[in-house]
Design a protein around this motif. Structure first.
Motif, mmCIF file in Angstrom:
data_model
loop_
_atom_site.group_PDB
_atom_site.id
_atom_site.type_symbol
_atom_site.label_atom_id
_atom_site.label_comp_id
_atom_site.label_asym_id
_atom_site.label_seq_id
_atom_site.Cartn_x
_atom_site.Cartn_y
_atom_site.Cartn_z
ATOM 1 N N PRO A 289 -7.069 -5.376 32.972
ATOM 2 C CA PRO A 289 -8.310 -5.800 33.650
ATOM 3 C C PRO A 289 -8.443 -7.321 33.642
ATOM 4 O O PRO A 289 -7.811 -8.011 32.842
ATOM 5 C CB PRO A 289 -9.400 -5.136 32.790
ATOM 6 C CG PRO A 289 -8.728 -3.996 32.104
ATOM 7 C CD PRO A 289 -7.322 -4.428 31.873
ATOM 8 N N LYS A 290 -9.270 -7.840 34.528
ATOM 9 C CA LYS A 290 -9.390 -9.288 34.705
ATOM 10 C C LYS A 290 -9.772 -10.007 33.417
ATOM 11 O O LYS A 290 -9.266 -11.095 33.118
ATOM 12 C CB LYS A 290 -10.432 -9.600 35.790
ATOM 13 C CG LYS A 290 -9.963 -9.273 37.192
ATOM 14 C CD LYS A 290 -11.002 -9.687 38.221
ATOM 15 C CE LYS A 290 -10.515 -9.389 39.644
ATOM 16 N NZ LYS A 290 -11.528 -9.788 40.653
ATOM 17 N N GLU A 291 -10.675 -9.404 32.633
ATOM 18 C CA GLU A 291 -11.117 -10.086 31.418
ATOM 19 C C GLU A 291 -9.976 -10.226 30.408
ATOM 20 O O GLU A 291 -9.929 -11.192 29.638
ATOM 21 C CB GLU A 291 -12.305 -9.354 30.785
ATOM 22 C CG GLU A 291 -12.048 -7.907 30.394
ATOM 23 C CD GLU A 291 -12.362 -6.944 31.525
ATOM 24 O OE1 GLU A 291 -12.508 -5.752 31.226
ATOM 25 O OE2 GLU A 291 -12.472 -7.405 32.674
ATOM 26 N N ILE A 292 -9.049 -9.281 30.434
ATOM 27 C CA ILE A 292 -7.898 -9.379 29.523
ATOM 28 C C ILE A 292 -6.845 -10.322 30.101
ATOM 29 O O ILE A 292 -6.220 -11.097 29.371
ATOM 30 C CB ILE A 292 -7.293 -7.987 29.258
ATOM 31 C CG1 ILE A 292 -8.339 -7.079 28.603
ATOM 32 C CG2 ILE A 292 -6.050 -8.080 28.380
ATOM 33 C CD1 ILE A 292 -7.862 -5.681 28.313
ATOM 34 N N ARG A 293 -6.654 -10.282 31.420
ATOM 35 C CA ARG A 293 -5.683 -11.189 32.045
ATOM 36 C C ARG A 293 -6.070 -12.650 31.827
ATOM 37 O O ARG A 293 -5.214 -13.526 31.743
ATOM 38 C CB ARG A 293 -5.590 -10.914 33.554
ATOM 39 C CG ARG A 293 -4.916 -9.598 33.889
ATOM 40 C CD ARG A 293 -4.312 -9.645 35.284
ATOM 41 N NE ARG A 293 -5.291 -9.919 36.318
ATOM 42 C CZ ARG A 293 -5.941 -9.002 37.001
ATOM 43 N NH1 ARG A 293 -5.737 -7.717 36.751
ATOM 44 N NH2 ARG A 293 -6.812 -9.338 37.948
ATOM 45 N N ALA A 294 -7.374 -12.904 31.707
ATOM 46 C CA ALA A 294 -7.820 -14.280 31.500
ATOM 47 C C ALA A 294 -7.362 -14.833 30.157
ATOM 48 O O ALA A 294 -7.313 -16.050 29.958
ATOM 49 C CB ALA A 294 -9.347 -14.336 31.596
ATOM 50 N N ARG A 295 -6.995 -13.948 29.227
ATOM 51 C CA ARG A 295 -6.550 -14.404 27.905
ATOM 52 C C ARG A 295 -5.074 -14.799 27.900
ATOM 53 O O ARG A 295 -4.581 -15.293 26.893
ATOM 54 C CB ARG A 295 -6.786 -13.303 26.874
ATOM 55 C CG ARG A 295 -8.239 -12.878 26.758
ATOM 56 C CD ARG A 295 -8.360 -11.658 25.868
ATOM 57 N NE ARG A 295 -9.673 -11.039 25.968
ATOM 58 C CZ ARG A 295 -9.970 -9.840 25.472
ATOM 59 N NH1 ARG A 295 -9.012 -9.139 24.850
ATOM 60 N NH2 ARG A 295 -11.174 -9.331 25.615
ATOM 61 N N GLY A 296 -4.346 -14.498 28.991
ATOM 62 C CA GLY A 296 -2.964 -14.966 29.058
ATOM 63 C C GLY A 296 -1.956 -13.957 29.543
ATOM 64 O O GLY A 296 -1.024 -14.306 30.253
ATOM 65 N N SER A 297 -2.092 -12.686 29.195
ATOM 66 C CA SER A 297 -1.123 -11.666 29.588
ATOM 67 C C SER A 297 -1.554 -10.986 30.875
ATOM 68 O O SER A 297 -2.701 -10.561 31.015
ATOM 69 C CB SER A 297 -0.964 -10.623 28.485
ATOM 70 O OG SER A 297 -0.370 -11.200 27.341
ATOM 71 N N THR A 298 -0.610 -10.881 31.793
ATOM 72 C CA THR A 298 -0.906 -10.258 33.086
ATOM 73 C C THR A 298 -1.036 -8.745 32.971
ATOM 74 O O THR A 298 -1.894 -8.130 33.596
ATOM 75 C CB THR A 298 0.195 -10.603 34.103
ATOM 76 O OG1 THR A 298 0.275 -12.020 34.227
ATOM 77 C CG2 THR A 298 -0.093 -9.991 35.457
ATOM 78 N N ASN B 5 -11.074 -0.109 26.611
ATOM 79 C CA ASN B 5 -12.295 0.609 26.228
ATOM 80 C C ASN B 5 -12.222 2.095 26.535
ATOM 81 O O ASN B 5 -13.167 2.833 26.227
ATOM 82 C CB ASN B 5 -13.512 -0.002 26.951
ATOM 83 C CG ASN B 5 -13.741 -1.446 26.559
ATOM 84 O OD1 ASN B 5 -13.542 -1.816 25.409
ATOM 85 N ND2 ASN B 5 -14.158 -2.275 27.512
ATOM 86 N N ASN B 6 -11.139 2.541 27.153
ATOM 87 C CA ASN B 6 -11.024 3.934 27.583
ATOM 88 C C ASN B 6 -9.908 4.646 26.819
ATOM 89 O O ASN B 6 -9.003 4.022 26.270
ATOM 90 C CB ASN B 6 -10.736 4.006 29.087
ATOM 91 C CG ASN B 6 -11.829 3.339 29.910
ATOM 92 O OD1 ASN B 6 -13.016 3.507 29.624
ATOM 93 N ND2 ASN B 6 -11.425 2.575 30.922
ATOM 94 N N PHE B 7 -9.996 5.983 26.832
ATOM 95 C CA PHE B 7 -8.942 6.813 26.266
ATOM 96 C C PHE B 7 -8.161 7.450 27.413
ATOM 97 O O PHE B 7 -8.752 8.005 28.343
ATOM 98 C CB PHE B 7 -9.524 7.906 25.359
ATOM 99 C CG PHE B 7 -9.922 7.401 23.997
ATOM 100 C CD1 PHE B 7 -9.031 7.463 22.941
ATOM 101 C CD2 PHE B 7 -11.177 6.845 23.781
ATOM 102 C CE1 PHE B 7 -9.379 7.003 21.683
ATOM 103 C CE2 PHE B 7 -11.543 6.375 22.536
ATOM 104 C CZ PHE B 7 -10.640 6.444 21.477
#
Length: 275
Positions: free
Chosen positions: A211-220, A160-162
């Protein structure tokens, strides 16, 4: 005898259960092993256009070398011709040469050539080391900091950031990492920018966690492999979908890029940063 047999069977049973537990744990560990996204990134460097201005001690040493060269060097063809013509002119004045070659008189003499060179040198003006773009602090222009190294950075959307980073792209199956880096340059900065990649092996490496919300999808997280390239020609045509801005940054200011671990990874393979 029966007691001995029971003891042996008990040991075998314990060993079997232990082996089963180890296998189960290894399977669970393999299932939970973190996965990382691979990225190819390219560090484009514009080399210095002119040499740096000499320090005082360098100027004195250069002057000394020029003086030694002048004192010890042999005379050039021009100097030999100039001295011969002066001797001949002196002999003509004294009347010691009767037959004068008119063709030789009308041709350009060494002294004439020297006078023309002095006039041309007097008209010549050196271009300023400090350009208008330097004065305006135009970070999008390559016509600045002519005696320094410039690096290309883009303000790229990560999540979400630049953030200010070098052009990078996610690796796809069947693609070599250096091809990923070249694709990253084209996808972010357009097709006009021409560079020469310095080898097909990475020059540097950096990794970061999502971030945690992205790590929850599978990629660390992401593992970024840096490739180095030299600017040849063309201009940046920023692709606006995921990029906000770009700049050619003084390599001595690379640590202004945050986080410091990222800029440090890049500085490791910049020659003007090596001790």
């Amino acid at each position: 005898m029966q007691g001995f047999r029971k003891a042996v069977l008990g040991v075998i049973n314990v060993f079997h259960r232990s082996y089963s537990v180890v296998r189960h744990c290894s399977k669970v560990a393999s299932l939970q092993e973190p996965t990382w996204d691979l990225f190819g990134a390219i560090v484009v460097e514009r080399k210095p256009v002119i040499t740096k201005e000499l320090e005082d001690v360098e100027k004195r040493f250069s002057s000394l070398l020029q003086q030694l060269e002048f004192e010890k060097s042999l005379k050039s063809d021009h100097e030999v011709t100039d001295e011969r013509e002066k001797r001949e002119a002196d002999l003509i004045k004294k009347g010691k040469i009767k037959d004068i070659d008119l063709d030789a008189v009308t041709k350009q003499t060494a002294q004439d050539f020297k006078d023309l060179c002095k006039e041309e040198l007097a008209r010549f003006k050196f271009a300023p080391r400090l350009t208008e773009e330097d004065k305006k602090k135009d970070l999008k222009s390559l016509n600045r900091l002519l005696d320094g190294h410039l690096l290309l950075f883009i303000e790229h959307q990560l999540g979400n950031n630049f953030n200010w980073i070098v052009p990078q792209a996610k690796h796809v199956e069947g693609e070599a990492l250096h091809e990923t880096a070249l694709r990253a340059l084209e996808e972010n900065c357009g097709q006009q920018l021409k560079v020469r990649m310095l080898g097909r092996a990475p020059w540097g490496f950096y990794k970061y966690k999502y971030p945690k919300e992205i790590r929850a999808r599978g990629s660390t997280g992401a593992k970024v492999f840096f490739f180095k390239a030299t600017y040849l020609s063309g201009n940046v045509q920023l692709v606006p979908e995921r990029n906000k801005d770009f700049k050619w940054m003084d390599s001595n200011s690379v640590f202004d890029i945050k986080p410091l671990e990222y800029s440090d990874s890049i500085s490791q393979f910049l020659l003007n940063h090596r001790n």
